[in-house]
Design a protein around this motif. Structure first.
Motif, mmCIF file in Angstrom:
data_model
loop_
_atom_site.group_PDB
_atom_site.id
_atom_site.type_symbol
_atom_site.label_atom_id
_atom_site.label_comp_id
_atom_site.label_asym_id
_atom_site.label_seq_id
_atom_site.Cartn_x
_atom_site.Cartn_y
_atom_site.Cartn_z
ATOM 1 N N TYR A 156 -33.983 -30.475 -9.752
ATOM 2 C CA TYR A 156 -32.667 -31.245 -9.800
ATOM 3 C C TYR A 156 -33.204 -32.805 -10.044
ATOM 4 O O TYR A 156 -32.625 -33.411 -11.011
ATOM 5 C CB TYR A 156 -31.896 -31.356 -8.574
ATOM 6 C CG TYR A 156 -30.661 -31.895 -8.570
ATOM 7 C CD1 TYR A 156 -29.539 -31.052 -9.085
ATOM 8 C CD2 TYR A 156 -30.241 -33.258 -8.518
ATOM 9 C CE1 TYR A 156 -28.334 -31.603 -9.080
ATOM 10 C CE2 TYR A 156 -29.179 -33.788 -8.365
ATOM 11 C CZ TYR A 156 -28.042 -32.927 -8.683
ATOM 12 O OH TYR A 156 -26.759 -33.722 -8.834
ATOM 13 N N LEU A 157 -34.331 -33.001 -9.480
ATOM 14 C CA LEU A 157 -34.793 -34.467 -9.674
ATOM 15 C C LEU A 157 -35.289 -34.655 -10.964
ATOM 16 O O LEU A 157 -35.269 -35.623 -11.646
ATOM 17 C CB LEU A 157 -35.889 -34.783 -8.544
ATOM 18 C CG LEU A 157 -36.642 -36.110 -8.596
ATOM 19 C CD1 LEU A 157 -35.378 -37.166 -8.533
ATOM 20 C CD2 LEU A 157 -37.588 -36.260 -7.445
ATOM 21 N N ASN A 159 -34.424 -33.037 -13.514
ATOM 22 C CA ASN A 159 -33.227 -33.083 -14.739
ATOM 23 C C ASN A 159 -32.804 -34.588 -14.592
ATOM 24 O O ASN A 159 -32.411 -35.197 -15.461
ATOM 25 C CB ASN A 159 -32.366 -32.313 -14.327
ATOM 26 C CG ASN A 159 -32.418 -30.858 -14.965
ATOM 27 O OD1 ASN A 159 -32.201 -30.607 -15.917
ATOM 28 N ND2 ASN A 159 -33.337 -29.975 -14.324
ATOM 29 N N ASP A 160 -32.838 -35.229 -13.439
ATOM 30 C CA ASP A 160 -32.294 -36.782 -13.132
ATOM 31 C C ASP A 160 -33.303 -37.621 -13.863
ATOM 32 O O ASP A 160 -32.658 -38.427 -14.550
ATOM 33 C CB ASP A 160 -32.384 -37.014 -11.697
ATOM 34 C CG ASP A 160 -31.409 -36.613 -10.734
ATOM 35 O OD1 ASP A 160 -30.064 -36.065 -11.596
ATOM 36 O OD2 ASP A 160 -31.358 -36.580 -9.616
ATOM 37 N N MET A 161 -34.437 -37.273 -13.937
ATOM 38 C CA MET A 161 -35.204 -38.069 -14.758
ATOM 39 C C MET A 161 -35.416 -38.083 -16.221
ATOM 40 O O MET A 161 -35.488 -39.101 -16.988
ATOM 41 C CB MET A 161 -36.719 -38.213 -14.161
ATOM 42 C CG MET A 161 -36.903 -38.337 -12.683
ATOM 43 S SD MET A 161 -36.780 -40.113 -12.417
ATOM 44 C CE MET A 161 -37.914 -40.843 -13.358
ATOM 45 N N GLN A 166 -26.392 -34.591 -17.913
ATOM 46 C CA GLN A 166 -26.551 -34.098 -16.435
ATOM 47 C C GLN A 166 -25.660 -32.899 -15.756
ATOM 48 O O GLN A 166 -25.763 -32.571 -14.850
ATOM 49 C CB GLN A 166 -26.189 -35.498 -15.654
ATOM 50 C CG GLN A 166 -27.214 -36.479 -15.868
ATOM 51 C CD GLN A 166 -28.383 -36.118 -15.126
ATOM 52 O OE1 GLN A 166 -28.727 -35.786 -14.061
ATOM 53 N NE2 GLN A 166 -29.452 -36.397 -16.258
ATOM 54 N N LYS A 169 -27.441 -29.028 -14.699
ATOM 55 C CA LYS A 169 -28.097 -29.042 -13.431
ATOM 56 C C LYS A 169 -26.934 -28.938 -12.245
ATOM 57 O O LYS A 169 -27.597 -28.494 -11.286
ATOM 58 C CB LYS A 169 -28.610 -30.327 -13.112
ATOM 59 C CG LYS A 169 -27.825 -31.484 -12.788
ATOM 60 C CD LYS A 169 -28.757 -32.596 -12.400
ATOM 61 C CE LYS A 169 -27.799 -33.934 -12.147
ATOM 62 N NZ LYS A 169 -28.635 -35.197 -11.980
ATOM 63 N N GLN A 170 -25.926 -28.850 -12.285
ATOM 64 C CA GLN A 170 -24.840 -28.626 -11.415
ATOM 65 C C GLN A 170 -24.929 -27.195 -10.875
ATOM 66 O O GLN A 170 -24.257 -26.865 -9.983
ATOM 67 C CB GLN A 170 -23.464 -29.298 -11.855
ATOM 68 C CG GLN A 170 -23.476 -30.705 -12.252
ATOM 69 C CD GLN A 170 -23.801 -31.715 -10.845
ATOM 70 O OE1 GLN A 170 -23.436 -31.366 -9.695
ATOM 71 N NE2 GLN A 170 -24.708 -32.645 -11.096
ATOM 72 N N HIS A 188 -28.047 -33.544 -0.977
ATOM 73 C CA HIS A 188 -28.318 -34.839 -1.527
ATOM 74 C C HIS A 188 -28.907 -35.645 -0.809
ATOM 75 O O HIS A 188 -29.913 -36.240 -0.955
ATOM 76 C CB HIS A 188 -26.865 -35.435 -2.362
ATOM 77 C CG HIS A 188 -26.273 -34.943 -3.503
ATOM 78 N ND1 HIS A 188 -27.056 -34.932 -4.678
ATOM 79 C CD2 HIS A 188 -25.101 -34.086 -3.627
ATOM 80 C CE1 HIS A 188 -26.183 -34.516 -5.367
ATOM 81 N NE2 HIS A 188 -25.269 -34.174 -5.195
ATOM 82 N N ARG A 191 -32.337 -34.328 -1.043
ATOM 83 C CA ARG A 191 -33.012 -34.760 -2.244
ATOM 84 C C ARG A 191 -33.644 -36.251 -1.904
ATOM 85 O O ARG A 191 -34.500 -36.700 -2.543
ATOM 86 C CB ARG A 191 -32.059 -34.990 -3.495
ATOM 87 C CG ARG A 191 -32.557 -35.448 -4.564
ATOM 88 C CD ARG A 191 -31.584 -35.156 -5.836
ATOM 89 N NE ARG A 191 -30.121 -35.844 -5.564
ATOM 90 C CZ ARG A 191 -30.130 -37.406 -6.143
ATOM 91 N NH1 ARG A 191 -30.932 -37.579 -6.898
ATOM 92 N NH2 ARG A 191 -29.043 -37.836 -5.727
ATOM 93 N N TYR A 192 -32.724 -37.149 -1.369
ATOM 94 C CA TYR A 192 -33.240 -38.371 -0.936
ATOM 95 C C TYR A 192 -34.484 -38.862 -0.277
ATOM 96 O O TYR A 192 -35.272 -39.252 -0.320
ATOM 97 C CB TYR A 192 -31.950 -39.418 -0.231
ATOM 98 C CG TYR A 192 -32.234 -40.605 0.288
ATOM 99 C CD1 TYR A 192 -32.430 -41.678 -0.633
ATOM 100 C CD2 TYR A 192 -32.655 -40.994 1.385
ATOM 101 C CE1 TYR A 192 -32.649 -43.011 -0.221
ATOM 102 C CE2 TYR A 192 -32.909 -42.310 1.808
ATOM 103 C CZ TYR A 192 -33.017 -43.195 0.884
ATOM 104 O OH TYR A 192 -33.383 -44.377 1.518
ATOM 105 N N THR A 202 -41.619 -40.913 -8.916
ATOM 106 C CA THR A 202 -40.774 -39.943 -9.642
ATOM 107 C C THR A 202 -41.075 -39.626 -11.117
ATOM 108 O O THR A 202 -40.804 -38.829 -11.780
ATOM 109 C CB THR A 202 -39.223 -40.029 -9.411
ATOM 110 O OG1 THR A 202 -38.805 -41.289 -9.848
ATOM 111 C CG2 THR A 202 -38.963 -40.041 -8.009
#
Length: 230
Positions: A156-157, A159-161, A166, A169-170, A188, A191-192, A202
């Protein structure tokens, strides 16, 4: 304190160049008093020449080391006016144990079902999967601690980067939690925490991804190449 004194105390320690370029400031050594050329003076000269040779050798070694590292990325450590201090970005080495963790998680039934579903490689092409291994290495957990949730957190991260779109990824949530939305806030939060465990490091370069793939080039997931999709 008068206005004039305050103004003087607030002046910068150097004057910026009008050319607009970063300035390299070199402090010259201050010459001391001359030494008579007595026997002690000759010894001083000899010691000075030795120090110069040693300093020259050290400088040459530093230049060679710098020259060998020119291809490595650098970060700006601090800025002060027109002065810029650089630091070398740490290049993480991925230990073999994290490659083994990744291969173990590829056998997880939910992970296998997810990868089979993503036929168009919108969420899990070979570069995004390489980033999963890089994140495992940086997070600092023991290899036996990594579970299914960590695979999806890392993916997931990644894909964030890297991904502009977006939305795909959901679908990770569907494979983890089905139709329920109740556990998404927990995801989430995790994830943090995962990002914090990596020290917010990252970003993964293309070269790092290719090095990760080269460790075991015959691993089947490295065939997940978007350029090969019609």
């Amino acid at each position: 304190m008068s206005d004039q004194e305050i103004s003087q105390s607030e002046q910068p320690p150097f004057q910026p160049s009008t050319s607009g370029h970063l300035q390299v400031v070199v402090d010259d050594e201050v010459s001391g008093p001359s030494v008579p050329r007595t026997s002690s003076g000759l010894m001083s000269d000899t010691a000075g020449q030795k120090r110069k040779r040693e300093s020259s050798t050290e400088s040459d070694e530093e230049l060679e080391e710098l020259d060998s590292e020119l291809n490595h990325p650098w970060d700006v450590n601090s800025l002060c006016g027109l002065k810029m201090k650089l630091k070398k970005r740490r290049m993480d080495l991925v230990l073999p144990e994290y490659h083994e963790v990744f291969k173990r998680l590829l056998e997880d039934p939910v992970v296998k079902r997810f990868l089979a579903w993503d036929k168009n490689l919108r969420v899990s092409d070979k570069y995004l999967l390489s980033m999963v291994i890089a994140y495992f290495s940086r997070a600092g957990l023991f290899s036996w601690q990594y579970q299914r949730i960590h695979f999806f957190l890392a993916l997931y991260l990644a894909n964030d980067m890297e991904e502009d779109n977006q939305a795909p990824k959901q679908d990770i949530f569907y494979f983890l939690y089905g139709q329920s939305y109740a556990l998404r806030p927990l995801f989430h939060k995790l994830r943090y925490q995962f990002i914090c465990s990596m020290g917010w490091n990252t970003w993964v370069s293309l070269e790092e991804c290719e090095e990760i793939q080269a460790y075991d080039p015959k691993l089947w997931v490295w065939g997940r190449d978007r350029t090969l999709i019609p």
